[in-house]
Scaffold this motif. Structure first.
Motif, PDB file in Angstrom:
ATOM      1  N   ARG A  46      -0.608 -56.445  17.894  1.00  0.00           N
ATOM      2  CA  ARG A  46       0.675 -56.653  18.584  1.00  0.00           C
ATOM      3  C   ARG A  46       1.699 -57.304  17.650  1.00  0.00           C
ATOM      4  O   ARG A  46       2.865 -56.922  17.636  1.00  0.00           O
ATOM      5  CB  ARG A  46       0.487 -57.527  19.820  1.00  0.00           C
ATOM      6  N   ARG A  47       1.252 -58.292  16.886  1.00  0.00           N
ATOM      7  CA  ARG A  47       2.169 -58.990  15.973  1.00  0.00           C
ATOM      8  C   ARG A  47       2.731 -58.044  14.923  1.00  0.00           C
ATOM      9  O   ARG A  47       3.945 -58.019  14.673  1.00  0.00           O
ATOM     10  CB  ARG A  47       1.436 -60.155  15.294  1.00  0.00           C
ATOM     11  N   ALA A  50       5.178 -55.551  16.371  1.00  0.00           N
ATOM     12  CA  ALA A  50       6.476 -56.155  16.661  1.00  0.00           C
ATOM     13  C   ALA A  50       7.391 -56.150  15.438  1.00  0.00           C
ATOM     14  O   ALA A  50       8.612 -56.100  15.577  1.00  0.00           O
ATOM     15  CB  ALA A  50       6.292 -57.579  17.163  1.00  0.00           C
ATOM     16  N   LYS A  56       7.928 -48.693  18.676  1.00  0.00           N
ATOM     17  CA  LYS A  56       8.380 -49.415  19.862  1.00  0.00           C
ATOM     18  C   LYS A  56       7.193 -49.671  20.773  1.00  0.00           C
ATOM     19  O   LYS A  56       6.200 -48.941  20.763  1.00  0.00           O
ATOM     20  CB  LYS A  56       9.459 -48.643  20.615  1.00  0.00           C
ATOM     21  N   GLU A  63      11.074 -50.574  27.318  1.00  0.00           N
ATOM     22  CA  GLU A  63      10.777 -51.187  26.025  1.00  0.00           C
ATOM     23  C   GLU A  63      10.623 -52.695  26.191  1.00  0.00           C
ATOM     24  O   GLU A  63      11.397 -53.332  26.911  1.00  0.00           O
ATOM     25  CB  GLU A  63      11.882 -50.869  25.013  1.00  0.00           C
ATOM     26  N   VAL A  64       9.593 -53.235  25.537  1.00  0.00           N
ATOM     27  CA  VAL A  64       9.295 -54.669  25.625  1.00  0.00           C
ATOM     28  C   VAL A  64       8.965 -55.213  24.236  1.00  0.00           C
ATOM     29  O   VAL A  64       8.694 -54.455  23.307  1.00  0.00           O
ATOM     30  CB  VAL A  64       8.094 -54.949  26.567  1.00  0.00           C
ATOM     31  N   ASP A  65       8.988 -56.512  24.122  1.00  0.00           N
ATOM     32  CA  ASP A  65       8.555 -57.186  22.904  1.00  0.00           C
ATOM     33  C   ASP A  65       7.030 -57.334  22.977  1.00  0.00           C
ATOM     34  O   ASP A  65       6.521 -57.967  23.901  1.00  0.00           O
ATOM     35  CB  ASP A  65       9.216 -58.556  22.824  1.00  0.00           C
ATOM     36  N   LEU A  67       5.099 -59.157  21.483  1.00  0.00           N
ATOM     37  CA  LEU A  67       4.638 -60.535  21.332  1.00  0.00           C
ATOM     38  C   LEU A  67       4.714 -61.320  22.634  1.00  0.00           C
ATOM     39  O   LEU A  67       3.937 -62.239  22.851  1.00  0.00           O
ATOM     40  CB  LEU A  67       5.454 -61.260  20.265  1.00  0.00           C
ATOM     41  N   THR A  68       5.656 -60.960  23.489  1.00  0.00           N
ATOM     42  CA  THR A  68       5.845 -61.727  24.713  1.00  0.00           C
ATOM     43  C   THR A  68       5.414 -60.978  25.970  1.00  0.00           C
ATOM     44  O   THR A  68       5.269 -61.603  27.021  1.00  0.00           O
ATOM     45  CB  THR A  68       7.317 -62.160  24.863  1.00  0.00           C
TER      46      THR A  68
END
Length: 78
Positions: A46-47, A50, A56, A63-65, A67-68
């Motif tokens: 995931r890191r 990102a 993406k 779409e999301v981050d 990391l969060t």
């Protein structure tokens, strides 16, 4: 997890994205391609995802981050 560099993780993510051609994939597929003991590698996948401008992350089509975002996400080429 010897030999699991960010560059290697990024290469696996991009290879999977290219193989899916317009479709998404679960980050666990990248982790499984890197090592048999894949669960501890998930935060690294995931890191690294990102930080890749050409990748993406989505969750329920938005779409999301990576990391969060909590819960399952999908990765794909932008």
């Amino acid at each position: 997890m010897d030999g699991l560099t960010d560059a290697r993780i990024a290469a696996v993510i991009r290879t999977l994205a290219d193989q899916r051609a317009g479709r998404s994939f679960c980050p666990s597929e990248a982790a499984r391609a890197l090592t048999d003991d894949w669960r501890p590698v998930m935060p690294d996948v995931r890191r690294v995802a990102a930080g890749l401008a050409d990748i993406k992350a989505t969750q329920k089509g938005q779409e999301v981050d990576p990391l969060t975002a909590r819960g399952p996400i999908r990765l794909a080429r932008r």
